[in-house]
Write an enzyme that holds these catalytic residues in place. Structure first.
Site, PDB file in Angstrom:
ATOM      1  N   ARG A  37      -6.329  36.150  65.158  1.00 57.10           N
ATOM      2  CA  ARG A  37      -6.642  37.244  64.235  1.00 57.10           C
ATOM      3  C   ARG A  37      -6.418  38.620  64.862  1.00 57.10           C
ATOM      4  NH1 ARG A  37     -12.424  36.353  61.894  1.00 57.10           N
ATOM      5  NH2 ARG A  37     -12.708  34.870  63.598  1.00 57.10           N
ATOM      6  N   GLY A  92     -24.545  28.727  63.020  1.00 62.18           N
ATOM      7  CA  GLY A  92     -25.374  27.538  63.165  1.00 62.18           C
ATOM      8  C   GLY A  92     -26.833  27.933  63.283  1.00 62.18           C
ATOM      9  N   ASN A 118     -13.131  38.831  67.577  1.00 68.55           N
ATOM     10  CA  ASN A 118     -12.071  37.947  67.080  1.00 68.55           C
ATOM     11  C   ASN A 118     -11.016  38.690  66.275  1.00 68.55           C
ATOM     12  OD1 ASN A 118     -13.067  35.200  67.912  1.00 68.55           O
ATOM     13  ND2 ASN A 118     -14.845  35.908  66.742  1.00 68.55           N
ATOM     14  N   ASN A 147       8.161  69.038  91.277  1.00 64.35           N
ATOM     15  CA  ASN A 147       7.855  68.027  92.289  1.00 64.35           C
ATOM     16  C   ASN A 147       8.787  66.829  92.285  1.00 64.35           C
ATOM     17  OD1 ASN A 147       6.681  67.473  89.736  1.00 64.35           O
ATOM     18  ND2 ASN A 147       5.309  65.963  90.631  1.00 64.35           N
ATOM     19  N   ARG A 161      13.612  87.360  91.321  1.00 60.71           N
ATOM     20  CA  ARG A 161      14.238  87.721  90.049  1.00 60.71           C
ATOM     21  C   ARG A 161      15.281  88.823  90.270  1.00 60.71           C
ATOM     22  NH1 ARG A 161       8.794  89.594  89.638  1.00 60.71           N
ATOM     23  NH2 ARG A 161       8.639  91.870  89.667  1.00 60.71           N
TER      24      ARG A 161
END
Length: 460
Positions: A18, A149, A237, A379, A433
């Site tokens: 299931r 049961g 289940n 990295n 830069r």
């Protein structure tokens, strides 16, 4: 707790059809850990002599997950009695019969508590000149007994007389509220003989372990019942039941965190793993997720929408909002990690700041260093991971790319927009830069030219 030697047989061979999954049912996770490992963790608290896990054929991932515990293979799934017999064959494989307690538990019931199992072991002891019961069954009182049961109990002495399946029960027996959970504890000296006498003469053609109660009673032995809570005996289940168990497990973990001194602003939106460690006076805002392996110190503030996994956060750190701490992250005292920051396999020393839109991976950030917005540690070169080291008190300007392996010395300043490919010395200032250039009045001429191009294109 019983002083008698005890072994446990864990039934885990079920396919879980299931669940509609290729993964063995008991390997589905609750709070970041397979269900069966939750149960094994609980059993480990009982000082057991041995644990045998009954698996199905071709379940190598399950066998690996339960190692170093012994496994028994149930080649034909012929019921619980057949599964326990397979477990007993391994338990007694040296030719001697294990004569202590034998607990039979289920790998798909991850919520069962140590106290409940201890109560079953205690019930296996003789009381006031009465022999110890040969079989102890764990019962519970569900809101809806349904197809469970029923446990028929002697009203005078409380002995368990029988387990009656719902399909076979009389109307009076169906009125019984006490139901069978399936968890049982046996006298190991008698269990093998009970198992050999089980019959598969039933609608399913299976060997039911519950029939051992009737056989023991026929032989004149006592049987007993211990009552547990319905919540801890939920068997998984289906995916729906898995979600229900996850909800209960999370509620337990949230309660533990709050009792330990953490404030959860909106508890239902915080998700913990089974091993999350939480200090005192921690504040956790809504929608925070803790994966496995997270440790949080005292006076830590974790803001909304953070994700932490495999990370250690020390005292007085502030995390988030929208921060992600991946495995190998270690944040020292007073570290600040802000919004949309991701850190992986990195140490950030005391007082370090990584506040905005930044990726730090495979790195060591020194004490008091300030990492500007948009900074990334490059990295990975497509083949290897390399490390970035930033010294104490260094300042990394916004939109900086640090191409590892590279070291920035203590107190150094890296200008915004730089790409750092070589080491930077202590207290150096570095920029990479290009020089800024200006062309006076060019913007106006640019707009006029582009508008003209647009107009011509429109007319065409």
């Amino acid at each position: 707790m019983s002083k008698q030697k005890t072994a446990a047989i864990v039934l885990a061979a079920g396919l879980g059809t299931r669940m509609r999954s290729t993964l063995p049912k008991v390997m589905h996770s609750v709070a970041g850990r397979p269900m069966v490992k939750h149960l094994l963790s609980t059993l480990a608290k009982l000082d057991l002599e041995k644990i045998v896990v009954v698996v199905g054929p071709d379940m190598p991932e399950l066998e690996a997950a339960v190692a170093p515990h012994a496994t028994a293979v149930q080649y034909e799934r012929l019921g619980t009695g057949d599964a326990v017999k397979a477990g007993m064959d391994v338990l007694n494989k040296d030719g001697t019969t294990f004569t202590g307690n034998v607990l039979v538990v289920y790998g798909d019931t991850p919520l069962i508590k140590e106290q409940t199992l201890n109560a079953m072991l205690e019930a296996r002891q003789p009381v006031e000149k009465r022999f110890a019961p040969t079989v102890v069954v764990l019962g519970f009182l569900p809101d809806d007994p349904g197809a469970y049961g029923r446990l028929v109990v002697d009203e005078e002495d409380g002995d368990l007389l029988a387990i009656v399946e719902a399909n076979d029960a009389s109307p009076d027996e169906l009125d019984i509220g006490l139901c069978n959970s399936g968890v049982m504890c046996f006298d190991g000296a008698f269990l093998p003989s009970l198992l050999t006498r089980l019959s598969s003469d039933n609608a399913k053609g299976e060997y039911y372990l519950t029939d051992c109660v009737g056989l023991a009673r026929e032989d004149g032995f006592n049987c007993a019942v211990v009552e547990g809570d319905e919540e801890e005996l939920i068997g998984v289940n289906s995916r729906i039941e898995l979600a229900l168990v996850e909800t209960i497990a999370q509620d337990r973990l949230r309660e533990k965190a709050m009792k330990g001194g953490a404030t959860l602003v909106d508890p239902s939106t915080v998700y913990f793993s089974f091993d999350t460690k939480m200090g005192k006076d921690v504040v956790i805002e809504p929608n925070v997720f803790f994966g496995p392996g997270v440790s949080v110190g005292n006076n830590v503030h974790i803001k909304a929408f953070c994700h932490l996994e495999g990370a250690c956060v020390e005292d007085k750190a502030i995390i988030g909002p929208f921060a992600r701490l991946r495995p190998g992250t270690n944040l020292a005292e007073g570290v600040r990690v802000g919004n949309f920051v991701e850190i992986k396999n990195a140490q950030v020393d005391a007082g370090g700041k990584v506040n905005h839109l930044t990726y730090i991976g495979d790195a060591h950030i020194g004490a008091g260093a300030n990492i500007g917005a948009g900074t990334i540690t490059c990295n990975y070169d497509g083949y290897m991971k390399s490390k970035t080291i930033i010294g104490a008190g260094a300042f990394i300007g916004s939109n900086t790319a640090l191409v590892a392996p590279v070291t920035v010395g203590s107190g150094a300043i890296v200008g915004a927009g730089s790409t750092i490919t070589r080491d930077v010395g202590e207290n150096d200032i570095v920029t990479t830069r290009a020089d800024q250039k200006s062309v006076r009045g060019a913007a106006e001429r640019f707009r006029e030219r582009k508008q003209s191009e647009k107009d011509q294109k429109t007319k065409g």
